[in-house]
Scaffold this motif. Structure first.
Motif, PDB file in Angstrom:
ATOM      1  N   ASP A 152     -69.305  43.168  -3.486  1.00  0.00           N
ATOM      2  CA  ASP A 152     -70.413  42.215  -3.498  1.00  0.00           C
ATOM      3  C   ASP A 152     -70.174  41.048  -4.446  1.00  0.00           C
ATOM      4  O   ASP A 152     -71.086  40.263  -4.688  1.00  0.00           O
ATOM      5  CB  ASP A 152     -71.718  42.935  -3.855  1.00  0.00           C
ATOM      6  N   ALA A 153     -68.980  40.913  -5.008  1.00  0.00           N
ATOM      7  CA  ALA A 153     -68.696  39.777  -5.885  1.00  0.00           C
ATOM      8  C   ALA A 153     -67.204  39.471  -5.861  1.00  0.00           C
ATOM      9  O   ALA A 153     -66.371  40.339  -5.591  1.00  0.00           O
ATOM     10  CB  ALA A 153     -69.164  40.057  -7.312  1.00  0.00           C
ATOM     11  N   LEU A 154     -66.918  38.225  -6.155  1.00  0.00           N
ATOM     12  CA  LEU A 154     -65.559  37.725  -6.143  1.00  0.00           C
ATOM     13  C   LEU A 154     -65.489  36.634  -7.200  1.00  0.00           C
ATOM     14  O   LEU A 154     -66.454  35.885  -7.376  1.00  0.00           O
ATOM     15  CB  LEU A 154     -65.280  37.131  -4.763  1.00  0.00           C
ATOM     16  N   GLY A 155     -64.382  36.569  -7.923  1.00  0.00           N
ATOM     17  CA  GLY A 155     -64.275  35.523  -8.940  1.00  0.00           C
ATOM     18  C   GLY A 155     -62.854  35.070  -9.139  1.00  0.00           C
ATOM     19  O   GLY A 155     -61.903  35.768  -8.775  1.00  0.00           O
ATOM     20  N   ASP A 196     -65.752  32.394 -19.053  1.00  0.00           N
ATOM     21  CA  ASP A 196     -64.307  32.342 -18.887  1.00  0.00           C
ATOM     22  C   ASP A 196     -63.864  32.317 -17.411  1.00  0.00           C
ATOM     23  O   ASP A 196     -62.706  32.067 -17.124  1.00  0.00           O
ATOM     24  CB  ASP A 196     -63.643  33.520 -19.600  1.00  0.00           C
ATOM     25  N   TRP A 197     -64.793  32.570 -16.485  1.00  0.00           N
ATOM     26  CA  TRP A 197     -64.483  32.501 -15.064  1.00  0.00           C
ATOM     27  C   TRP A 197     -64.339  31.037 -14.648  1.00  0.00           C
ATOM     28  O   TRP A 197     -65.123  30.183 -15.065  1.00  0.00           O
ATOM     29  CB  TRP A 197     -65.612  33.120 -14.228  1.00  0.00           C
ATOM     30  N   LEU A 198     -63.351  30.723 -13.813  1.00  0.00           N
ATOM     31  CA  LEU A 198     -63.285  29.406 -13.180  1.00  0.00           C
ATOM     32  C   LEU A 198     -64.455  29.265 -12.214  1.00  0.00           C
ATOM     33  O   LEU A 198     -65.077  28.221 -12.098  1.00  0.00           O
ATOM     34  CB  LEU A 198     -61.981  29.238 -12.390  1.00  0.00           C
ATOM     35  N   TRP A 199     -64.732  30.360 -11.513  1.00  0.00           N
ATOM     36  CA  TRP A 199     -65.852  30.434 -10.582  1.00  0.00           C
ATOM     37  C   TRP A 199     -66.144  31.903 -10.300  1.00  0.00           C
ATOM     38  O   TRP A 199     -65.318  32.768 -10.536  1.00  0.00           O
ATOM     39  CB  TRP A 199     -65.561  29.677  -9.275  1.00  0.00           C
ATOM     40  N   ARG A 200     -67.345  32.136  -9.816  1.00  0.00           N
ATOM     41  CA  ARG A 200     -67.773  33.486  -9.462  1.00  0.00           C
ATOM     42  C   ARG A 200     -68.785  33.386  -8.334  1.00  0.00           C
ATOM     43  O   ARG A 200     -69.651  32.507  -8.366  1.00  0.00           O
ATOM     44  CB  ARG A 200     -68.397  34.176 -10.669  1.00  0.00           C
ATOM     45  N   LYS A 201     -68.651  34.253  -7.347  1.00  0.00           N
ATOM     46  CA  LYS A 201     -69.567  34.254  -6.210  1.00  0.00           C
ATOM     47  C   LYS A 201     -70.132  35.656  -6.033  1.00  0.00           C
ATOM     48  O   LYS A 201     -69.399  36.596  -5.752  1.00  0.00           O
ATOM     49  CB  LYS A 201     -68.851  33.815  -4.935  1.00  0.00           C
ATOM     50  N   SER A 203     -61.215  26.311  -7.051  1.00  0.00           N
ATOM     51  CA  SER A 203     -62.635  25.954  -7.170  1.00  0.00           C
ATOM     52  C   SER A 203     -63.581  27.027  -6.639  1.00  0.00           C
ATOM     53  O   SER A 203     -64.760  27.037  -6.973  1.00  0.00           O
ATOM     54  CB  SER A 203     -62.920  24.652  -6.415  1.00  0.00           C
ATOM     55  N   GLY A 204     -63.088  27.913  -5.770  1.00  0.00           N
ATOM     56  CA  GLY A 204     -63.953  28.885  -5.113  1.00  0.00           C
ATOM     57  C   GLY A 204     -64.713  28.286  -3.947  1.00  0.00           C
ATOM     58  O   GLY A 204     -65.530  28.953  -3.319  1.00  0.00           O
ATOM     59  N   GLU A 205     -64.416  27.026  -3.613  1.00  0.00           N
ATOM     60  CA  GLU A 205     -65.107  26.358  -2.508  1.00  0.00           C
ATOM     61  C   GLU A 205     -64.778  27.050  -1.191  1.00  0.00           C
ATOM     62  O   GLU A 205     -63.623  27.341  -0.895  1.00  0.00           O
ATOM     63  CB  GLU A 205     -64.672  24.892  -2.436  1.00  0.00           C
ATOM     64  N   VAL A 206     -65.822  27.325  -0.396  1.00  0.00           N
ATOM     65  CA  VAL A 206     -65.622  27.912   0.927  1.00  0.00           C
ATOM     66  C   VAL A 206     -65.121  26.816   1.856  1.00  0.00           C
ATOM     67  O   VAL A 206     -65.771  25.791   2.044  1.00  0.00           O
ATOM     68  CB  VAL A 206     -66.931  28.533   1.465  1.00  0.00           C
ATOM     69  N   LEU A 207     -63.931  27.035   2.421  1.00  0.00           N
ATOM     70  CA  LEU A 207     -63.329  26.062   3.331  1.00  0.00           C
ATOM     71  C   LEU A 207     -63.752  26.307   4.770  1.00  0.00           C
ATOM     72  O   LEU A 207     -63.954  25.370   5.534  1.00  0.00           O
ATOM     73  CB  LEU A 207     -61.807  26.096   3.211  1.00  0.00           C
TER      74      LEU A 207
END
Length: 165
Positions: free
Chosen positions: A24-27, A41-46, A83-87
């Motif tokens: 349920d999470a990804l970073g 410290d995470w660049l990104w987290r979803k 960036s964690g951006e969804v492509l």
């Protein structure tokens, strides 16, 4: 809270992408030797996105995740690692079966094995998966496929399959 982690982390473009929280999470974390001691410290987290058992596949600064269970089972998401951006997001054909094995990429093809022994193959494009084909092996598959030269090996419940020329 402690959560088990089955899926492995993957690395691309100097970023390690970590699935956690039971799918349920990804970073994303910088792969620079510094330790992550807090959320900053995470660049990104979803949250609400991830995979529990199937390790994501990473290449060329992108990460592809196959949602292995739950209501979004079969959703394929491609993220930009830095960036964690969804492509893009695509859906594999619906099934009650789970995706325990990890996806692989060969050229522009994504291969995914489902628990019921169906191998799915789609062409990865800038807009998502296209031309998805299903190939039933007629026995269960939990192990991840592997590339060996121009062939794919898949271990089923009773046989070792070799796909390719």
């Amino acid at each position: 809270k402690q959560w088990r982690v089955i899926a492995s982390s993957v690395v691309t473009d100097g970023v390690v992408v970590v699935p956690f929280k039971r799918g349920d999470a990804l970073g994303g974390l910088k792969l620079d030797g510094s330790s992550a001691k807090s959320d900053k410290d995470w660049l990104w987290r979803k949250d609400g996105m991830g995979t529990d058992a199937a390790t994501p596949v990473a290449a060329n600064g992108k990460v592809i995740i196959v949602k292995d269970g739950g209501k979004d089972r079969g959703k394929v998401t491609c993220l930009e690692a830095r960036s964690g951006e969804v492509l893009w997001e695509s859906m594999l054909p619906k099934s009650v079966s789970v995706y325990y094995s990890s996806p692989i990429i060969a050229g522009d093809k994504l291969y995914v094995a489902r628990e019921d022994g169906v191998i799915l193959c789609g062409t990865v494009t800038a807009k998502g998966l296209e031309d998805i084909k299903e190939s039933p092996l007629e026995e269960g598959v939990i192990a991840s496929p592997v590339l060996v030269g121009d062939r794919i090996l898949v271990r089923g419940d009773g046989h070792l399959f070799c796909i390719g020329k």
